[in-house]
Motif scaffolding. Structure first.
Motif, PDB file in Angstrom:
ATOM      1  N   ASP A 157     -11.486 -45.458 -55.424  1.00  0.00           N
ATOM      2  CA  ASP A 157     -12.050 -45.010 -54.145  1.00  0.00           C
ATOM      3  C   ASP A 157     -12.190 -43.489 -54.087  1.00  0.00           C
ATOM      4  OD1 ASP A 157      -9.392 -44.376 -54.140  1.00  0.00           O
ATOM      5  OD2 ASP A 157      -8.961 -45.206 -52.149  1.00  0.00           O
ATOM      6  N   HIS A 158     -12.107 -42.834 -55.239  1.00  0.00           N
ATOM      7  CA  HIS A 158     -12.205 -41.374 -55.373  1.00  0.00           C
ATOM      8  C   HIS A 158     -10.951 -40.634 -54.892  1.00  0.00           C
ATOM      9  CE1 HIS A 158     -16.349 -40.820 -56.815  1.00  0.00           C
ATOM     10  NE2 HIS A 158     -16.679 -41.833 -56.041  1.00  0.00           N
ATOM     11  N   ALA A 159      -9.916 -41.345 -54.480  1.00  0.00           N
ATOM     12  CA  ALA A 159      -8.681 -40.683 -54.072  1.00  0.00           C
ATOM     13  C   ALA A 159      -8.007 -40.059 -55.292  1.00  0.00           C
ATOM     14  CB  ALA A 159      -7.737 -41.675 -53.420  1.00  0.00           C
ATOM     15  N   PHE A 160      -7.290 -38.948 -55.051  1.00  0.00           N
ATOM     16  CA  PHE A 160      -6.555 -38.308 -56.135  1.00  0.00           C
ATOM     17  C   PHE A 160      -5.306 -39.103 -56.444  1.00  0.00           C
ATOM     18  CE2 PHE A 160      -8.175 -34.298 -53.855  1.00  0.00           C
ATOM     19  CZ  PHE A 160      -9.404 -34.386 -54.505  1.00  0.00           C
ATOM     20  N   LEU A 161      -5.198 -39.550 -57.700  1.00  0.00           N
ATOM     21  CA  LEU A 161      -4.020 -40.298 -58.109  1.00  0.00           C
ATOM     22  C   LEU A 161      -2.937 -39.377 -58.677  1.00  0.00           C
ATOM     23  CD1 LEU A 161      -5.576 -43.416 -59.881  1.00  0.00           C
ATOM     24  CD2 LEU A 161      -4.825 -43.174 -57.498  1.00  0.00           C
ATOM     25  N   SER A 162      -3.374 -38.372 -59.424  1.00  0.00           N
ATOM     26  CA  SER A 162      -2.405 -37.457 -60.024  1.00  0.00           C
ATOM     27  C   SER A 162      -3.088 -36.152 -60.389  1.00  0.00           C
ATOM     28  CB  SER A 162      -1.790 -38.082 -61.296  1.00  0.00           C
ATOM     29  OG  SER A 162      -2.775 -38.243 -62.294  1.00  0.00           O
ATOM     30  N   VAL A 163      -2.289 -35.111 -60.488  1.00  0.00           N
ATOM     31  CA  VAL A 163      -2.744 -33.797 -60.946  1.00  0.00           C
ATOM     32  C   VAL A 163      -1.713 -33.300 -61.943  1.00  0.00           C
ATOM     33  CG1 VAL A 163      -3.349 -31.437 -60.306  1.00  0.00           C
ATOM     34  CG2 VAL A 163      -3.835 -33.319 -58.726  1.00  0.00           C
ATOM     35  N   SER A 164      -2.175 -32.916 -63.124  1.00  0.00           N
ATOM     36  CA  SER A 164      -1.228 -32.528 -64.169  1.00  0.00           C
ATOM     37  C   SER A 164      -1.872 -31.509 -65.096  1.00  0.00           C
ATOM     38  CB  SER A 164      -0.799 -33.755 -64.980  1.00  0.00           C
ATOM     39  OG  SER A 164      -1.924 -34.336 -65.608  1.00  0.00           O
ATOM     40  N   ALA A 165      -1.045 -30.888 -65.934  1.00  0.00           N
ATOM     41  CA  ALA A 165      -1.557 -30.098 -67.019  1.00  0.00           C
ATOM     42  C   ALA A 165      -1.969 -31.057 -68.132  1.00  0.00           C
ATOM     43  CB  ALA A 165      -0.491 -29.141 -67.517  1.00  0.00           C
ATOM     44  N   PRO A 166      -2.979 -30.697 -68.942  1.00  0.00           N
ATOM     45  CA  PRO A 166      -3.439 -31.618 -69.988  1.00  0.00           C
ATOM     46  C   PRO A 166      -2.376 -31.836 -71.066  1.00  0.00           C
ATOM     47  CG  PRO A 166      -4.479 -29.474 -70.223  1.00  0.00           C
ATOM     48  CD  PRO A 166      -3.733 -29.453 -68.922  1.00  0.00           C
ATOM     49  N   MET A 222      -1.029 -36.604 -53.788  1.00  0.00           N
ATOM     50  CA  MET A 222      -1.546 -35.300 -54.176  1.00  0.00           C
ATOM     51  C   MET A 222      -2.737 -34.953 -53.280  1.00  0.00           C
ATOM     52  SD  MET A 222      -0.951 -32.779 -56.215  1.00  0.00           S
ATOM     53  CE  MET A 222       0.195 -33.538 -57.359  1.00  0.00           C
ATOM     54  N   THR A 223      -2.764 -33.725 -52.778  1.00  0.00           N
ATOM     55  CA  THR A 223      -3.785 -33.312 -51.828  1.00  0.00           C
ATOM     56  C   THR A 223      -4.500 -32.051 -52.313  1.00  0.00           C
ATOM     57  OG1 THR A 223      -2.319 -31.860 -50.565  1.00  0.00           O
ATOM     58  CG2 THR A 223      -2.332 -34.210 -49.957  1.00  0.00           C
ATOM     59  N   LEU A 224      -5.546 -31.667 -51.606  1.00  0.00           N
ATOM     60  CA  LEU A 224      -6.233 -30.418 -51.899  1.00  0.00           C
ATOM     61  C   LEU A 224      -5.308 -29.223 -51.720  1.00  0.00           C
ATOM     62  CD1 LEU A 224      -9.723 -31.073 -50.305  1.00  0.00           C
ATOM     63  CD2 LEU A 224      -9.282 -30.639 -52.727  1.00  0.00           C
ATOM     64  N   ASP A 225      -4.368 -29.312 -50.777  1.00  0.00           N
ATOM     65  CA  ASP A 225      -3.386 -28.233 -50.606  1.00  0.00           C
ATOM     66  C   ASP A 225      -2.578 -28.042 -51.881  1.00  0.00           C
ATOM     67  OD1 ASP A 225      -4.154 -27.762 -48.005  1.00  0.00           O
ATOM     68  OD2 ASP A 225      -2.584 -29.023 -47.127  1.00  0.00           O
ATOM     69  N   ASP A 226      -2.172 -29.155 -52.499  1.00  0.00           N
ATOM     70  CA  ASP A 226      -1.401 -29.077 -53.739  1.00  0.00           C
ATOM     71  C   ASP A 226      -2.240 -28.464 -54.856  1.00  0.00           C
ATOM     72  OD1 ASP A 226       0.859 -30.420 -52.603  1.00  0.00           O
ATOM     73  OD2 ASP A 226      -0.202 -32.308 -52.843  1.00  0.00           O
ATOM     74  N   ILE A 227      -3.489 -28.883 -54.945  1.00  0.00           N
ATOM     75  CA  ILE A 227      -4.372 -28.375 -55.994  1.00  0.00           C
ATOM     76  C   ILE A 227      -4.614 -26.879 -55.801  1.00  0.00           C
ATOM     77  CG2 ILE A 227      -6.727 -28.508 -56.916  1.00  0.00           C
ATOM     78  CD1 ILE A 227      -6.606 -31.543 -56.256  1.00  0.00           C
ATOM     79  N   ALA A 228      -4.867 -26.463 -54.555  1.00  0.00           N
ATOM     80  CA  ALA A 228      -5.076 -25.042 -54.274  1.00  0.00           C
ATOM     81  C   ALA A 228      -3.850 -24.224 -54.649  1.00  0.00           C
ATOM     82  CB  ALA A 228      -5.423 -24.850 -52.795  1.00  0.00           C
ATOM     83  N   ALA A 229      -2.670 -24.755 -54.376  1.00  0.00           N
ATOM     84  CA  ALA A 229      -1.435 -24.038 -54.701  1.00  0.00           C
ATOM     85  C   ALA A 229      -1.257 -23.905 -56.216  1.00  0.00           C
ATOM     86  CB  ALA A 229      -0.236 -24.763 -54.094  1.00  0.00           C
ATOM     87  N   LEU A 230      -1.614 -24.942 -56.954  1.00  0.00           N
ATOM     88  CA  LEU A 230      -1.475 -24.904 -58.408  1.00  0.00           C
ATOM     89  C   LEU A 230      -2.489 -23.951 -59.051  1.00  0.00           C
ATOM     90  CD1 LEU A 230      -0.914 -28.707 -59.075  1.00  0.00           C
ATOM     91  CD2 LEU A 230       0.753 -26.877 -59.429  1.00  0.00           C
ATOM     92  N   LEU A 231      -3.613 -23.754 -58.398  1.00  0.00           N
ATOM     93  CA  LEU A 231      -4.641 -22.862 -58.932  1.00  0.00           C
ATOM     94  C   LEU A 231      -4.381 -21.396 -58.583  1.00  0.00           C
ATOM     95  CD1 LEU A 231      -7.825 -24.989 -58.168  1.00  0.00           C
ATOM     96  CD2 LEU A 231      -6.878 -24.485 -60.439  1.00  0.00           C
ATOM     97  N   ALA A 232      -3.631 -21.147 -57.533  1.00  0.00           N
ATOM     98  CA  ALA A 232      -3.434 -19.782 -57.039  1.00  0.00           C
ATOM     99  C   ALA A 232      -2.938 -18.809 -58.115  1.00  0.00           C
ATOM    100  CB  ALA A 232      -2.482 -19.797 -55.846  1.00  0.00           C
ATOM    101  N   PRO A 233      -2.004 -19.195 -58.984  1.00  0.00           N
ATOM    102  CA  PRO A 233      -1.528 -18.229 -59.993  1.00  0.00           C
ATOM    103  C   PRO A 233      -2.593 -17.783 -60.988  1.00  0.00           C
ATOM    104  CG  PRO A 233       0.029 -20.035 -59.735  1.00  0.00           C
ATOM    105  CD  PRO A 233      -1.204 -20.433 -59.001  1.00  0.00           C
ATOM    106  N   HIS A 234      -3.690 -18.532 -61.086  1.00  0.00           N
ATOM    107  CA  HIS A 234      -4.747 -18.183 -62.038  1.00  0.00           C
ATOM    108  C   HIS A 234      -5.736 -17.168 -61.451  1.00  0.00           C
ATOM    109  CE1 HIS A 234      -3.605 -21.367 -64.853  1.00  0.00           C
ATOM    110  NE2 HIS A 234      -3.416 -22.141 -63.795  1.00  0.00           N
TER     111      HIS A 234
END
Length: 233
Positions: free
Chosen positions: A224-233, A1-13
């Motif tokens: 190491d502060h790396a992103f392990l996962s990104v999900s809805a709660p 999971m990367t910042l690109d993925d996070i930015a894409a998931l936030l875009a609809p908001h």
């Protein structure tokens, strides 16, 4: 999971017009400021004008907290000026707004660091108090990210930061941490762990974690502060 993925998931908001107000919350020492800076850089690559503000600036000054008997509970909801935060978040949607600032060196509000911000394309507001009904989603924020990590990692990161500030205070008598310079490193490490357990971990369990189900994204970090996962709660 990367910042690109996070930015894409936030875009609809993102709202169709006006600033995108995005909250970033999670435990003390989870890396909210670093994450906000990284995300701001990523969003700026798409041409967005991005500003970062911190809810720490809306903590009551130490003198006020001491008068109220709340200095030892700093970070809990009762230690913030929620009305001022609400005013700033409401105001910046239509015009300039003032965002006060906090110094982790002096451990207090620093009026010299306050900023008057014009409405940006994106405002990243990071801090501990974003679940409060007066200021958190869905009241004033368009979206919120909750950062989490194992508690053992959170403690390790907090103690390391405490020791860094303690070391830096050796030649800075204005630092809040200068008062601990008479202690050796082992004593300071023990103090940091006590503060973590009695203040910051308690605040996490009693208050901060309840922001998790309100978040639009939960970002889990590894040792190491790396992103392990990104999900809805």
């Amino acid at each position: 999971m990367t910042l690109d993925d996070i930015a894409a998931l936030l875009a609809p908001h993102r709202p169709a017009a006006g600033p995108f107000l995005l909250g970033i919350t999670g435990s003390v020492a989870v890396g909210k400021s670093t994450f906000a800076a990284q995300l701001a850089e990523r969003l700026a690559q798409d041409g967005a004008a991005v500003e970062i503000a911190c809810t720490d600036g809306f903590l009551m000054p130490n003198a006020r907290l001491e008068a109220l008997g709340l200095l030892g509970a700093k970070g809990a909801p009762a230690t913030y000026d929620h009305a001022a935060l609400r005013t700033a978040l409401t105001g910046i949607r239509s015009g300039p707004a003032v965002f006060p600032a906090y110094s982790h060196v002096t451990y207090d509000i620093d009026p010299a660091l306050a900023r008057r911000l014009a409405p940006p394309d994106v405002l990243l507001i990071e801090g501990l108090t974003l679940r409060h009904p007066d200021t958190g989603p869905p009241a004033l924020l368009d979206a919120m990210v909750y950062l989490e990590a194992d508690e053992a990692d959170l403690e390790r990161w907090y103690v390391a930061r405490f020791l860094e500030l303690w070391e830096a205070a050796e030649h800075d008598p204005t630092s809040f941490y200068a008062r601990f310079r008479h202690m050796d490193r082992e004593q300071t490490d023990a103090l940091a762990r006590m503060v973590w357990r009695d203040v910051n971990l308690k605040t996490l369990h009693d208050h901060i974690v309840h922001a998790r189900p309100l978040a639009d994204l939960v970002v889990r970090k590894g040792p190491d502060h790396a992103f392990l996962s990104v999900s809805a709660p």
